[in-house]
Design a protein around this motif. Structure first.
Motif, short mmCIF file in Angstrom:
data_model
loop_
_atom_site.label_atom_id
_atom_site.label_comp_id
_atom_site.label_asym_id
_atom_site.label_seq_id
_atom_site.Cartn_x
_atom_site.Cartn_y
_atom_site.Cartn_z
N SER A 68 3.42 -4.60 7.44
CA SER A 68 4.05 -4.96 8.78
C SER A 68 5.22 -3.68 9.12
N ASP A 69 5.43 -2.87 8.23
CA ASP A 69 6.30 -1.70 8.72
C ASP A 69 5.62 -0.71 9.51
N GLU A 70 6.50 -0.44 10.52
CA GLU A 70 5.92 0.73 11.36
C GLU A 70 5.63 2.02 10.61
N PRO A 71 4.73 2.94 11.17
CA PRO A 71 4.65 4.19 10.42
C PRO A 71 5.63 5.32 10.86
N LEU A 72 5.73 6.08 9.89
CA LEU A 72 6.75 7.15 9.94
C LEU A 72 6.47 8.15 11.08
N THR A 73 7.35 8.64 11.79
CA THR A 73 6.93 9.35 12.96
C THR A 73 7.67 10.98 12.88
N PRO B 256 0.95 -1.32 -0.04
CA PRO B 256 -0.25 0.08 -0.23
C PRO B 256 0.92 1.42 0.15
N ILE B 257 0.21 2.35 -0.48
CA ILE B 257 0.86 3.63 -0.32
C ILE B 257 0.32 4.52 0.61
N TYR B 258 1.18 4.92 1.55
CA TYR B 258 0.45 5.75 2.50
C TYR B 258 0.93 7.24 2.39
N GLU B 259 0.00 8.27 2.69
CA GLU B 259 0.28 9.77 2.98
C GLU B 259 0.43 10.21 4.08
N TYR B 260 1.43 11.02 4.12
CA TYR B 260 1.67 11.65 5.60
C TYR B 260 1.99 13.35 5.27
N ARG B 261 1.61 14.04 6.12
CA ARG B 261 1.92 15.35 6.28
C ARG B 261 2.74 15.63 7.59
N CYS B 262 3.62 16.81 7.59
CA CYS B 262 4.22 17.06 8.71
C CYS B 262 3.67 18.29 9.13
N GLU B 263 3.35 18.21 10.52
CA GLU B 263 2.77 19.27 11.27
C GLU B 263 3.41 20.50 11.45
N SER C 223 12.52 16.09 6.33
CA SER C 223 13.21 17.77 5.98
C SER C 223 13.38 18.57 7.24
N CYS C 224 12.32 18.43 8.02
CA CYS C 224 12.51 19.46 9.12
C CYS C 224 12.44 18.79 10.67
N ARG C 225 12.38 17.52 10.67
CA ARG C 225 12.17 16.40 11.77
C ARG C 225 11.22 16.80 12.68
N GLY C 226 10.22 17.37 12.17
CA GLY C 226 8.73 17.56 12.58
C GLY C 226 8.08 16.25 12.89
N LYS C 227 6.74 16.33 13.55
CA LYS C 227 5.86 15.18 13.63
C LYS C 227 4.91 15.18 12.54
N LEU C 228 5.01 13.96 12.09
CA LEU C 228 4.28 13.68 10.84
C LEU C 228 2.78 12.88 11.34
N SER C 229 1.84 13.07 10.60
CA SER C 229 0.53 12.53 10.59
C SER C 229 0.27 11.88 9.67
N LYS C 230 -0.26 10.67 9.61
CA LYS C 230 -0.73 9.62 8.50
C LYS C 230 -2.09 10.13 8.16
N LEU C 231 -2.27 10.36 7.04
CA LEU C 231 -3.54 11.08 6.37
C LEU C 231 -4.31 9.63 5.77
N ILE C 232 -5.65 10.13 5.80
CA ILE C 232 -6.46 8.99 5.16
C ILE C 232 -6.91 9.44 3.77
N SER C 233 -6.64 8.71 2.79
CA SER C 233 -6.72 8.91 1.45
C SER C 233 -7.44 7.89 0.71
N GLN C 234 -7.82 8.63 -0.47
CA GLN C 234 -8.92 7.71 -1.25
C GLN C 234 -7.79 6.36 -1.77
#
Length: 92
Positions: free
Chosen positions: A22-27, A2-9, A31-42
């Motif tokens: 089985s991969d852990e989500p990115l955190t 699957p393809i997951y979308e993330y956005r930096c806060e 680019s800036c070492r900020g916190k990532l949020s996993k997005l819900i996408s189509q």
């Protein structure tokens, strides 16, 4: 996979990552070492193989196998509409 979308806060950077289930989500943002949020996408998917196009289906002009008539329709019923058995004429 699957393809997951993330956005930096922090920097609002939005990106996609191909990951296994089985991969852990990115955190952290790369680019800036900020916190990532996993997005819900189509969800999207690909159809592979035959049967997905109009040209892959049987045409109406092809003959279909003969369907035999239901034999029970031609035989007289031994039950009334109420579901109780009929009594043959002359028998009690």
């Amino acid at each position: 996979m699957p393809i997951y979308e993330y956005r930096c806060e922090n920097c609002s950077r939005q990106f996609e990552v191909i990951q296994k289930f089985s991969d852990e989500p990115l955190t952290t943002c790369t680019s800036c070492r900020g916190k990532l949020s996993k997005l819900i996408s189509q969800a999207s998917f690909q159809l592979k193989g035959s049967g997905w196009y109009v040209s892959d289906y049987a045409r109406k002009s092809e003959s279909k196998p003969d369907v035999k008539k239901d034999e029970s329709a031609s035989k007289p019923s031994t039950e009334t509409s109420s579901g109780s058995p009929k009594t043959p004429v002359g028998e009690k």
